[in-house]
Design an enzyme around this catalytic site. Sequence first.
Site, short mmCIF file in Angstrom:
data_model
loop_
_atom_site.label_atom_id
_atom_site.label_comp_id
_atom_site.label_asym_id
_atom_site.label_seq_id
_atom_site.Cartn_x
_atom_site.Cartn_y
_atom_site.Cartn_z
N LYS A 1 -25.65 -73.98 -0.18
CA LYS A 1 -26.13 -73.77 1.19
C LYS A 1 -25.09 -74.32 2.15
CE LYS A 1 -29.52 -75.69 4.43
NZ LYS A 1 -30.65 -76.64 4.57
N ASP B 1 -27.53 -77.30 11.87
CA ASP B 1 -28.91 -76.81 11.86
C ASP B 1 -29.69 -77.47 12.99
OD1 ASP B 1 -31.36 -75.75 11.29
OD2 ASP B 1 -31.76 -77.09 9.59
N LYS C 1 -35.51 -78.90 16.11
CA LYS C 1 -35.70 -80.25 15.63
C LYS C 1 -35.81 -81.22 16.81
CE LYS C 1 -32.91 -79.53 11.43
NZ LYS C 1 -33.91 -79.85 10.40
N ARG D 1 -33.30 -71.75 2.64
CA ARG D 1 -33.77 -70.93 1.52
C ARG D 1 -33.52 -69.44 1.77
NH1 ARG D 1 -39.46 -73.70 2.31
NH2 ARG D 1 -37.95 -75.25 3.03
#
Length: 497
Positions: free
Chosen positions: A263, A268, A275, A349
């Site tokens: 990954k 992110d 977040k 994922r």
Amino acid sequence: MAGGIEIAFEPLSSRGRGGDVVVFVGDDLALSGPAAEILGRPGAELVVRAAASERFKGKAQSALVLPAPAGVEADRLVVIGLGSEKDRAKTDWTLLGGFTAGKVGGRSARVVLDWPGYAGSARDVADFTLGARLRSYRFDQYKTKKKDEDEAGAALSLLVADPSGAQAAARDAAAVAEGVILARNLVNEPPNVLYPEEYARRVSELTSLGVEIEILDVARMKELGMGALLAVAQGSAREPRVAIMRWNGADDPSEPPLALIGKGVVFDSGGVSIKSAGGMEDMKGDMGGSAAVVGTLHALAARKAKANVVGAIGIVENMPDGNSYRPSDIVTSLSGQTIEVINTDAEGRLVLADVLWHVQATYKPKAMIDLATLTGAIIVALGQDIAGLFSNDDALSAQITAAGEAAGEKVWRMPLIPAFDKAIDSKFADMKNTGGRHGGAATAAAFLKRYVNDVPWAHLDIAGVGMSSTPSEINRSWGAGWGVRLLDRLVREHYER
């Protein structure tokens, strides 16, 4: 970036002048052989007196640093404890090398690798050098004033029984160290520097070692149908990439490879499901799994491993934007399976799903291992010293566990049961990208399992160990480069011919 440590090998009979002299003692503080000869009576007496005054007992990973007395051709004496005879029998040579380099600091030293009952092999000495190289690492190129010089620039002369044998074994260890250092550099880089296109460019540099590289751009990913990965990248101004690395080291180039998948989310933010601000800066390390894959391919190629290995990493940035993918979106993955997006912060994922499917369809690997800083849930379960292992194959799981134990990168097998798979069923699509609050690491693994066909597969959730991990004698870096040593050991023991 790296500390630039210099390591040379000399026979035990070698004598020198200046710098430090490093010797090793057990809990009896006995000196014998070359160490006793180099220190002589003045040095031996000083060690005894200083040990008494400093309460130095020779315990494992303890040290006594002293000015060298008159008559000893050195600036300092560094006496390192090895513990009891039982402790010495299970010496971790990599940690010992790191501990020794830490005590020497950025100085030159003669290290006498000999003590009563010593039975070290060339492989042990090589592991010692690996630890010393990893300890000397620093990442300070963005500092304009104070550099991290305390343990950099050391020069170690290792006095050993078989200098030529140790030097040959240490070449492989140096290749592994290079791989770990590359992985650390990648994880430590800021995301404004290591954006997807730049990451792919750095991967392409492995061609100098004989690694075959293929970079998939957006047009090619659209042509293939990588809808899950492309959805994650929609909100970023930076285009995604998939980097594929092939090392064909086996005698038979047609032998099915081991596949390593990583990954590579270079930053992110969480996307629309953003977040919280606290700690978001750590999300530059959300590509730690991909860094381990790149570092491993470097190590294997640099030491000319006799194995066929393919590495593939999905490189994206997950950002909020008017074009970002949203909760409730339904995307179609490369496999044709559809995914309902519940949370855009469960993006890794989706990236892995398309890369896993592409690799097994294209390269027909004998086994697949993916690595990802995938879930905070694995940190809650296992902390920051051990990675979570999920697998559909007991033999592969056992091999990974043993390799991790031997390399000092431990894993713990976690369950994959039907209930976790059921938790990701969706009312509107084939599956949803989260299974709720409970068992988060396991439901994430169950999601990935839906993209694995009839091939031995393992998933390593390295969220706890891949970044901001516990410091050790061989790592003072925020990015640990975790996984390179484990995977190199796995290939060496089970895939090389």
